[in-house]
Design a protein around this motif. Structure first.
Motif, PDB file in Angstrom:
ATOM      1  N   PRO A  92      -8.275  -3.061  -3.406  1.00 43.71           N
ATOM      2  CA  PRO A  92      -8.409  -3.751  -2.127  1.00 43.71           C
ATOM      3  C   PRO A  92      -9.465  -3.156  -1.212  1.00 43.71           C
ATOM      4  O   PRO A  92      -9.929  -3.805  -0.296  1.00 43.71           O
ATOM      5  CB  PRO A  92      -7.010  -3.600  -1.497  1.00 43.71           C
ATOM      6  CG  PRO A  92      -6.451  -2.343  -2.074  1.00 43.71           C
ATOM      7  CD  PRO A  92      -7.007  -2.274  -3.475  1.00 43.71           C
ATOM      8  N   CYS A 131      -5.437 -13.340  -7.118  1.00 43.57           N
ATOM      9  CA  CYS A 131      -5.977 -12.682  -5.918  1.00 43.57           C
ATOM     10  C   CYS A 131      -7.483 -12.881  -5.817  1.00 43.57           C
ATOM     11  O   CYS A 131      -8.137 -12.126  -5.092  1.00 43.57           O
ATOM     12  CB  CYS A 131      -5.674 -11.193  -5.986  1.00 43.57           C
ATOM     13  SG  CYS A 131      -6.512 -10.414  -7.372  1.00 43.57           S
ATOM     14  N   SER A 183       0.837  -1.206   0.000  1.00 47.85           N
ATOM     15  CA  SER A 183       0.000   0.000   0.000  1.00 47.85           C
ATOM     16  C   SER A 183       0.864   1.244   0.000  1.00 47.85           C
ATOM     17  O   SER A 183       1.960   1.249   0.560  1.00 47.85           O
ATOM     18  CB  SER A 183      -0.861   0.042   1.257  1.00 47.85           C
ATOM     19  OG  SER A 183      -1.626  -1.110   1.344  1.00 47.85           O
ATOM     20  N   GLU A 203      -6.674  -8.349   1.682  1.00 51.71           N
ATOM     21  CA  GLU A 203      -5.358  -8.772   1.166  1.00 51.71           C
ATOM     22  C   GLU A 203      -5.417 -10.187   0.638  1.00 51.71           C
ATOM     23  O   GLU A 203      -6.004 -11.059   1.274  1.00 51.71           O
ATOM     24  CB  GLU A 203      -4.332  -8.781   2.315  1.00 51.71           C
ATOM     25  CG  GLU A 203      -3.594  -7.499   2.472  1.00 51.71           C
ATOM     26  CD  GLU A 203      -2.421  -7.640   3.426  1.00 51.71           C
ATOM     27  OE1 GLU A 203      -1.888  -8.745   3.623  1.00 51.71           O
ATOM     28  OE2 GLU A 203      -2.053  -6.604   3.993  1.00 51.71           O
ATOM     29  N   CYS A 249      -8.524  -1.357   8.411  1.00 54.20           N
ATOM     30  CA  CYS A 249      -7.467  -2.097   7.738  1.00 54.20           C
ATOM     31  C   CYS A 249      -6.647  -2.836   8.784  1.00 54.20           C
ATOM     32  O   CYS A 249      -6.202  -2.244   9.779  1.00 54.20           O
ATOM     33  CB  CYS A 249      -6.572  -1.149   6.936  1.00 54.20           C
ATOM     34  SG  CYS A 249      -5.464  -2.067   5.868  1.00 54.20           S
TER      35      CYS A 249
END
Ligand SMILES: Cc1cc2nc3c(=O)[nH]c(=O)nc-3n(C[C@H](O)[C@H](O)[C@H](O)COP(=O)(O)OP(=O)(O)OC[C@H]3O[C@@H](n4cnc5c(N)ncnc54)[C@H](O)[C@@H]3O)c2cc1C
Ligand code: FES
Lengths: 156, 280
Positions: free
Chosen positions: B264, B252, B62, B239, B211
């Motif tokens: 994300p 992913c 990030s 993630e 997060c």
């Protein structure tokens, strides 16, 4: 004499409680102040009180062979202690003021008597304590998971 | 709209390491500048880049810097494995490959006029730091702002100086807690959810962003729902392992989503049915 009723009314724990019940409960309440470092009570002692924290911070500690261990700190607007409702009314941890702390204590004997007389009041209080118990249980589960440890099984 | 990669999204651009800062024993911050006279990277808070340590591999990281800052690309990284440890060995003047920025942004504009709750766990503070910069740049647009940050021990606290500066502001509620601490620690102990009673916000007019490890986000969301927040007021960053970063390889994938392209950052109500399920 100034009554503690306005303070109880503003405390989040009593939010929404009928005024007549607050008037009853205030008879069991007293103001207390602790200096940083003061011990409020120790593990195993009789638990005949609970605390509404107004300002400050308290550490809840368990002591093992390795010394005292802080499990949780609590602060403004929070509650300390539910052992006064659960026989045999003993604390299962110690509490120490980390900062100068102002609180209201509620006398467990006095409250228990009022709850026995009026089960609706008892139920209202139990609902509030059940919520706190659930929050603390969830938080302890999260703490035990050690989620920020990037290396499973690591001891640091 | 989220800014996209400027050139071919699969070709890493060379970036020079201009600064290395140690945050904790295993977390460090890199400041990167495009090599030559390439333009600095425009990005939105929440977006990530694929950072390439030449000869070692590429990882999604990030962007943790100020979206308005127009020079350095800032990444805070925890050294957990092959590539992140190689990145940890970088020194000033070294060159890394960067692809991106990729992914969706935090709803910083949508939060205007509302109270904002940010809950970060561990290294999850990195992408939320970009949000803080954005909120503070236009402080008057928002109601109350609470930043709740939980990490493992006092030694694991990242961005210490900034957290202390923010804590000193009268228009912010910044709370830090650790899961475990020695007796010399004067701060909070307990999971990040224990900080929620200390955050004041209007549940009907709040946006919350999370997060951190998924279980931490799940517990925090449930605790906020008890305070009256609805799923559509909450956003989280997910993630998964990544390869291409642009929705091509499927690495992913989470249910119907590609985290690199559809995330994300997700609104919770979009992904809640996938949350906490092992089989996906
Ligand atoms: C969108 C997105 C944004 C991210 N942002 C950041 C960021 O800002 N900072 C940051 O440090 N990381 C971030 N990550 C995580 C980072 O990408 C991984 O830590 C990295 O890919 C690990 O690669 P590695 O080669 O170093 O480790 P590997 O060699 O792949 O893994 C080594 C060991 O570490 C474990 N591991 C791998 N990833 C993680 C993880 N995320 N957490 C804990 N253990 C892990 C593995 O299970 C394995 O045991 C982000 C991931 C995504 C998807
Ligand atoms: S990383 Fe390739 S599809 Fe997401």
């Amino acid at each position: 004499m100034k009554t503690l009723e306005p303070i109880l009314r503003e405390h989040p724990f009593f939010e929404g409680l009928e005024p007549s019940y607050l008037a009853l409960i205030v008879g069991c309440a007293s103001n207390v102040v602790f200096k940083a470092g003061d011990v409020l009570f120790r593990d195993g002692e009789e638990a005949n009180l609970f605390y509404l924290i107004r300002h400050g911070r308290l550490a809840l500690e368990l002591t093992s062979e390795r010394g005292p261990f802080t499990m949780l700190t609590i602060g403004d607007g929070e509650i300390l202690g539910w052992s006064w409702i659960i026989p045999p009314y003993h604390w299962h941890f110690s509490a120490r003021a980390v900062e100068d702390t102002r609180a209201i204590t509620l006398d467990g004997n006095c409250l228990r008597a009022k709850c026995e007389e009026d089960h609706h009041l008892g139920y209202e209080l139990l609902k509030r304590f059940a919520r706190i118990l659930e929050d603390r249980l969830r938080a302890t589960q999260l703490q035990l998971l050690d989620v920020y440890c990037p290396y499973p099984g690591e001891k640091r | 709209m989220s800014p996209g990669p400027c050139e071919s999204p699969m070709r890493p651009q060379p970036y020079v390491v201009r600064g290395v800062r140690r945050e904790t024993h295993d977390v460090f911050t890199l400041e990167l500048e495009p090599a030559g006279d390439a333009a600095p990277l425009a990005f939105g808070p929440g977006q990530f880049t694929m950072l390439y340590a030449f000869g070692m591999g590429e990882v999604p990281i990030s962007i943790s810097g100020d979206p308005a800052g127009n020079t350095m690309l800032v990444h805070t990284i925890r050294a957990v494995g092959t590539v992140t440890r190689a990145l940890e060995r970088c020194r000033k003047g070294d060159v890394l490959g960067v692809r991106g920025p990729f992914g969706t942004c935090w709803p910083v504009d949508e939060a205007a006029g509302k109270d904002v709750v940010l809950a970060a766990g561990g290294i999850g503070l990195a992408p939320l730091r970009s949000v803080m910069y954005r909120l503070l740049a236009r402080r008057e647009r928002y109601g109350r702002i609470a930043l709740l940050y939980g990490t493992r021990t006092p030694e694991d606290i990242v961005y210490r100086d900034e957290l202390e500066e923010w804590r000193g502001r009268l228009d912010l509620n910044v709370q830090v807690t650790v899961d475990r601490a020695g007796s010399d620690w004067r701060g909070n102990v307990g999971a990040v959810t224990t900080l929620l009673p200390r955050a004041e916000f209007d549940p009907a007019n709040t946006v919350a962003m999370f997060c951190g490890p998924e279980v931490m986000m799940r517990f925090t969301m449930l605790a906020l729902m008890k305070r009256g927040l609805q799923a559509e007021q909450m956003y989280l960053s997910m993630e998964r392992n990544m390869k291409c970063g642009i929705g091509l390889c499927g690495h992913c994938q989470l249910g119907p989503f590609f985290i690199c392209k559809d995330g994300p950052v997700f609104p919770y109500d979009r992904v809640k049915w996938l949350f906490g399920r092992e089989e996906i």
